[in-house]
Design an enzyme around this catalytic site. Structure first.
Site, PDB file in Angstrom:
ATOM      1  N   ASP A 308       0.896  -1.093  -0.055  1.00 39.12           N
ATOM      2  CA  ASP A 308       0.058   0.046   0.137  1.00 39.12           C
ATOM      3  C   ASP A 308       0.956   1.252   0.191  1.00 39.12           C
ATOM      4  O   ASP A 308       2.024   1.344   0.519  1.00 39.12           O
ATOM      5  CB  ASP A 308      -0.864  -0.003   1.174  1.00 39.12           C
ATOM      6  N   GLU A 309       0.227   2.237  -0.641  1.00 37.79           N
ATOM      7  CA  GLU A 309       0.844   3.441  -0.117  1.00 37.79           C
ATOM      8  C   GLU A 309       2.224   3.919  -0.754  1.00 37.79           C
ATOM      9  O   GLU A 309       2.901   4.500  -0.126  1.00 37.79           O
ATOM     10  CB  GLU A 309       0.632   4.360   1.051  1.00 37.79           C
TER      11      GLU A 309
END
Length: 505
Positions: A308-309
């Site tokens: 993620d991210e």
């Protein structure tokens, strides 16, 4: 499917009929059965009531509790429970027996006549096979005893997976023999400069074994290729220089937190600035070693590789990395799990499980990314941030938690349906996981105040039939309020939300 308000049970069973009155429970009550669940029941009853039940191996008598296993009574993890003049609990397997005991303990009540079990006839089994909670031990570290207490409190709600977020920008929390500097240099601090820590291999194995005794599977996560600043503190050659972004800078200013500096411990919360060196072959030697050692310590089927991210990584580099990383997990004999962004890569390993953390109404490309896991022969775990994230504030004035996804009171946590979020077949959804991120919490007491009672809402959503008559907010708020005496007896520091009518006994 029948249930009446007179049965104060969470999650609500598939079928339950209340009887009249109670079966008295006294020091003369005996427990029959040689399952480990028998000892767990005896200990739990003593914690709750002060009454120490006795084990027995002869014929049952009125007032006794009999435990046994019969695979024909229910589906996997299911059970039947009949409480009349005596109590008979039959699990389809050891897990079913354990979950039946959690139901029985919720029926243990005190009144003017003393302690007793509410009479009932229950047949129960879970709706979803994957029922998870996540504890972030990277932003703030929680020791072995705290994790075991968290296992106790959440498994009592019939959760069966514990996702441990073991690495992030703020710290590395698991001993890896082939890369010793990870814990020597990158584990000593937490967010805000608070104390850190890590699990030795013996610590981790003790957590895994304890979870298994409560029928919980540990899912370890090493977050890659982003959220990797701590790796660079230990091994600078593996990690790129921090890439600043507008959100990171504004959050650092708003919170009065430092920006990340290469090679220095990061004490802020900002995200998206870190990445391993994706085109360096040494990075994959590192990933392979970490995954191999983690797989050797983890008997469960899943290893989570994050994903993620990764805002500081080009899409081409990100795709290249996650395709190789998921393949490495498969080579180690495990099923890869990854956050939904990883679904953007065409060539992720077949069978990779996606964890969807977007909103209940998907935004941008999140739904497409999630669907790709299913197209590749995998499945999905649902963790919509605006419904399941246990670190969100209850209201704007609540002192713990954040509010970037939503303000989530107990009713909001209860008011969503897993099959309505994404356009995928129902059988592609393994279940639900409720994550607790730890930027704002540093003690188990603070964790529990965010987790309870909202974890009970997620437990009902993932266990109970969605069309059960009592699967309503008006029923749930009364039933969850009835858990107060049990939670107090177990030392759980729940948040006494005003929307719940809390019972005193």
């Amino acid at each position: 499917m029948v249930l009446t308000h007179s049965l104060p049970l969470v999650p609500v069973p598939a079928s339950a009929v209340a009887g009249d009155g109670r079966m008295p429970l006294t020091s003369a009550t005996r427990v029959h059965g040689d399952s480990p669940a028998a000892a767990q029941l005896i200990d739990a009853v003593e914690r709750r009531s002060g009454i120490r039940l006795s084990p027995a191996d002869d014929a049952t008598k009125p007032g006794d509790i009999a435990l046994r296993i019969d695979a024909s009574v229910a589906e996997k993890e299911g059970y039947t429970l009949r409480i009349g003049d005596e109590a008979e609990l039959v699990g389809s397997d050891e897990a079913g027996l354990f979950y039946g005991i959690q139901t029985l303990l919720q029926l243990l009540r005190e009144d003017e006549a003393g302690w007793g079990l509410l009479r009932a006839d229950i047949a129960d089994a879970p709706r979803f096979g994957y029922r998870g909670v996540m504890l972030d031990v990277a932003r703030h570290f929680f020791g072995v005893d705290d994790v075991k207490k968290f296992i106790d409190s959440t498994s009592a709600l019939k959760f069966n997976h514990l996702h441990l977020h073991l690495s992030d920008d703020q710290g590395w929390r698991i001993q890896i023999g082939s890369w010793p500097l990870l814990t020597e240099r990158a584990s000593s601090t937490s967010a805000n400069g608070d104390p850190g820590g890590f699990y030795t291999k013996a610590d981790y194995r003790s957590i895994v074994e304890y979870a298994a005794s409560r029928h919980m599977i540990v899912v370890p996560e090493i977050d890659l290729p982003g959220h990797t600043h701590a790796i660079g503190v230990a091994y600078p050659e593996l990690v790129e220089a921090p890439v600043m972004n507008d959100n990171l800078i504004s959050d650092s200013e708003r919170l009065g937190q430092p920006l990340p500096v290469a090679g220095e411990r990061y004490l802020g919360w900002g995200v998206g600035h870190s990445s391993v060196r994706i085109r360096e072959e040494g990075t994959y030697d590192f990933v392979r070693d970490v995954i191999r050692e983690l797989a050797e310590m983890t008997p469960g089927p899943y290893l989570h590789i994050g994903g993620d991210e990764s805002h500081g990584t080009t899409q081409e580099d990100f795709d290249h990395f996650v395709e190789r990383a998921t393949a490495i997990v498969v080579e180690a004999g495990k099923v890869p799990v990854a956050w939904h962004e990883v679904g953007a890569a065409d060539g992720i390993a077949e069978g990779t499980v996606g964890q969807y953390w977007g909103m209940t109404t998907p935004q941008g490309t999140h739904a497409e990314e999630a669907a790709h896991f299913v197209e590749r022969g995998g499945a999905l775990i649902l963790s919509p941030a605006d419904a399941t994230y246990l670190d969100m504030k209850y209201d704007k004035d609540y002192p713990l938690g954040q509010d970037w996804a939503a303000l989530i009171d107990v009713r909001s946590a209860y008011a969503w349906e897993p099959t309505a979020v994404l356009d995928v077949p129902d059988d592609a959804i393994l279940g639900v996981e409720a994550p607790l991120w730890s930027e704002t919490v540093g003690t188990l007491t603070e964790v529990e105040q965010l987790v309870f009672p909202r974890a009970a809402a997620q437990a009902e959503i993932v266990w109970s039939p969605k069309d059960a008559p009592e699967r309503t907010w008006d029923s749930f708020r009364v039933r969850v309020g009835s858990l107060s005496p049990l939670w107090k007896a177990e030392g759980i520091s729940y948040h006494p939300a005003a929307e719940i009518p809390w019972s005193r006994r």
